[in-house]
Write an enzyme that holds these catalytic residues in place. Structure first.
Site, PDB file in Angstrom:
ATOM      1  N   GLY A 169       0.659  -1.393  -0.087  1.00 53.90           N
ATOM      2  CA  GLY A 169       0.100   0.032  -0.031  1.00 53.90           C
ATOM      3  C   GLY A 169       0.877   1.237  -0.148  1.00 53.90           C
ATOM      4  N   ASP A 172      -5.118   2.693  10.894  1.00 53.99           N
ATOM      5  CA  ASP A 172      -6.683   2.262  10.959  1.00 53.99           C
ATOM      6  C   ASP A 172      -6.771   1.797  12.419  1.00 53.99           C
ATOM      7  OD1 ASP A 172      -9.189   1.672  10.204  1.00 53.99           O
ATOM      8  OD2 ASP A 172      -8.686  -0.409   9.716  1.00 53.99           O
ATOM      9  N   ARG A 200      -5.420   0.893  -6.935  1.00 55.84           N
ATOM     10  CA  ARG A 200      -4.089   1.357  -6.484  1.00 55.84           C
ATOM     11  C   ARG A 200      -3.835   2.716  -7.060  1.00 55.84           C
ATOM     12  NH1 ARG A 200      -2.329  -2.032  -2.447  1.00 55.84           N
ATOM     13  NH2 ARG A 200      -2.396  -4.293  -2.467  1.00 55.84           N
ATOM     14  N   GLU A 203       3.652   4.290   5.802  1.00 56.56           N
ATOM     15  CA  GLU A 203       2.573   3.347   5.767  1.00 56.56           C
ATOM     16  C   GLU A 203       1.374   4.228   5.017  1.00 56.56           C
ATOM     17  OE1 GLU A 203       1.399   0.685   5.146  1.00 56.56           O
ATOM     18  OE2 GLU A 203       0.752  -0.481   6.894  1.00 56.56           O
ATOM     19  N   ASP A 204       0.784   3.644   4.402  1.00 56.86           N
ATOM     20  CA  ASP A 204      -0.414   4.029   3.724  1.00 56.86           C
ATOM     21  C   ASP A 204      -1.575   4.599   4.633  1.00 56.86           C
ATOM     22  OD1 ASP A 204      -1.429   1.684   4.592  1.00 56.86           O
ATOM     23  OD2 ASP A 204      -1.775   0.925   2.583  1.00 56.86           O
ATOM     24  N   LYS A 228      -7.308   7.132  10.296  1.00 59.87           N
ATOM     25  CA  LYS A 228      -8.424   6.865  10.820  1.00 59.87           C
ATOM     26  C   LYS A 228      -8.588   7.051  12.372  1.00 59.87           C
ATOM     27  CE  LYS A 228      -9.855   3.513   7.700  1.00 59.87           C
ATOM     28  NZ  LYS A 228     -10.522   2.780   6.587  1.00 59.87           N
TER      29      LYS A 228
HETATM   30  P1  5GP Z   1      -4.577  -1.528  11.262  1.00 63.59           P
HETATM   31  O1  5GP Z   1      -3.675  -2.778  11.579  1.00 63.59           O
HETATM   32  O2  5GP Z   1      -4.056  -0.250  11.393  1.00 63.59           O
HETATM   33  O3  5GP Z   1      -5.961  -1.785  11.205  1.00 63.59           O
HETATM   34  O4  5GP Z   1      -4.671  -1.641   9.360  1.00 63.59           O
HETATM   35  C1  5GP Z   1      -3.579  -1.024   8.585  1.00 63.59           C
HETATM   36  C2  5GP Z   1      -3.905  -1.828   7.160  1.00 63.59           C
HETATM   37  O5  5GP Z   1      -4.984  -1.981   6.873  1.00 63.59           O
HETATM   38  C3  5GP Z   1      -3.320  -0.631   6.105  1.00 63.59           C
HETATM   39  O6  5GP Z   1      -1.925  -0.603   6.027  1.00 63.59           O
HETATM   40  C4  5GP Z   1      -4.052  -1.127   5.044  1.00 63.59           C
HETATM   41  O7  5GP Z   1      -3.465  -2.019   4.179  1.00 63.59           O
HETATM   42  C5  5GP Z   1      -5.284  -1.732   5.643  1.00 63.59           C
HETATM   43  N1  5GP Z   1      -6.426  -0.629   5.497  1.00 63.59           N
HETATM   44  C6  5GP Z   1      -6.922  -0.227   6.588  1.00 63.59           C
HETATM   45  N2  5GP Z   1      -7.941   0.805   6.213  1.00 63.59           N
HETATM   46  C7  5GP Z   1      -7.859   0.709   4.979  1.00 63.59           C
HETATM   47  C8  5GP Z   1      -8.937   1.340   3.881  1.00 63.59           C
HETATM   48  O8  5GP Z   1      -9.794   2.226   4.302  1.00 63.59           O
HETATM   49  N3  5GP Z   1      -8.553   1.128   2.839  1.00 63.59           N
HETATM   50  C9  5GP Z   1      -7.804  -0.018   2.295  1.00 63.59           C
HETATM   51  N4  5GP Z   1      -7.307  -0.013   1.002  1.00 63.59           N
HETATM   52  N5  5GP Z   1      -6.942  -0.496   3.166  1.00 63.59           N
HETATM   53  C10 5GP Z   1      -6.986  -0.066   4.473  1.00 63.59           C
END
Ligand code: 5GP
Length: 186
Positions: free
Chosen positions: A51, A110, A172, A106-107, A138
């Site tokens: 990402g 979340d 993407r 990182e993208d 987020k």
């Molecule tokens: P976390 O561990 O913070 O829940 O997840 C992070 C990862 O989940 C990000 O690096 C991404 O790959 C994926 N992710 C979380 N939210 C989104 C979203 O709104 N869209 C997309 N495409 N991927 C997300």
């Protein structure tokens, strides 16, 4: 949108949350902050694939420092839109990070699960410093407390695509961050 070719993929987007222009401007600002904060240093940027690669490519082209780059693959999400809560290192770094100034790129931040676990793992390797740079955040979704040192945009709780972010490996390449029409994944 700067005379960009409209793609078939655009038809699947319900709403553009962040335009290409706003992203470009903010990424330049973030790069300027990093350039300032790391003056006299040569940080190692660690991109989390897949990402982050578009964001990292845009960011690094505005960083006026002798940076190096490495990449990791960690798994969190599958084809669906629900976090698995587990992080699994599928591809590790090529570089030894001991004594280096590391910036994780990182993208999106979340729930925080992926980055909390990854940060703990990388700290064991004794970098001189470790910071986190994310294109999107987020905050309403956070289940594990973690804050990025550099954040592009905070966005509401919606599943977004574009600028490296996928849905089922697609979308993407969209140059903006958008929300998919529900019928695409329902
Ligand atoms: P976390 O561990 O913070 O829940 O997840 C992070 C990862 O989940 C990000 O690096 C991404 O790959 C994926 N992710 C979380 N939210 C989104 C979203 O709104 N869209 C997309 N495409 N991927 C997300």
């Amino acid at each position: 949108m700067k005379g960009r070719t409209v793609m078939k993929l655009d038809q699947d987007i319900q709403e553009i949350l962040i335009s290409q222009e706003d992203l470009e401007q903010r990424i330049e600002e973030m790069a300027a902050e990093i350039t300032r904060d790391y003056a006299g240093k040569a940080p190692l940027l660690v991109g989390i694939l897949r990402g982050s690669y578009i964001f990292m490519a845009d960011l690094v082209r505005h960083i006026d420092l002798p940076v190096s780059m490495d990449f990791m693959v960690v798994s969190s999400y599958g084809a669906g839109t629900v976090s698995s809560g587990l992080v699994n290192i599928k591809k590790d770094l090529e570089e030894d990070i001991e004594g280096k100034d590391v910036i994780i790129v990182e993208d999106i931040l979340d729930t925080g699960n992926t980055l909390v676990k990854l940060t703990a793992e990388l700290l064991k390797r004794r970098p001189a410093s470790l910071k986190l740079c994310v294109m999107l955040d987020k905050p309403d979704r956070r289940t594990t407390p973690i804050k990025a040192d550099y954040t592009g945009f905070s966005i509401p709780d919606a599943y977004v695509v574009g600028c490296g972010l996928d849905y089922d490996q697609g979308y993407r390449q969209l140059p903006y961050v958008g929300v998919l029409k529900p019928e695409v994944y329902e």
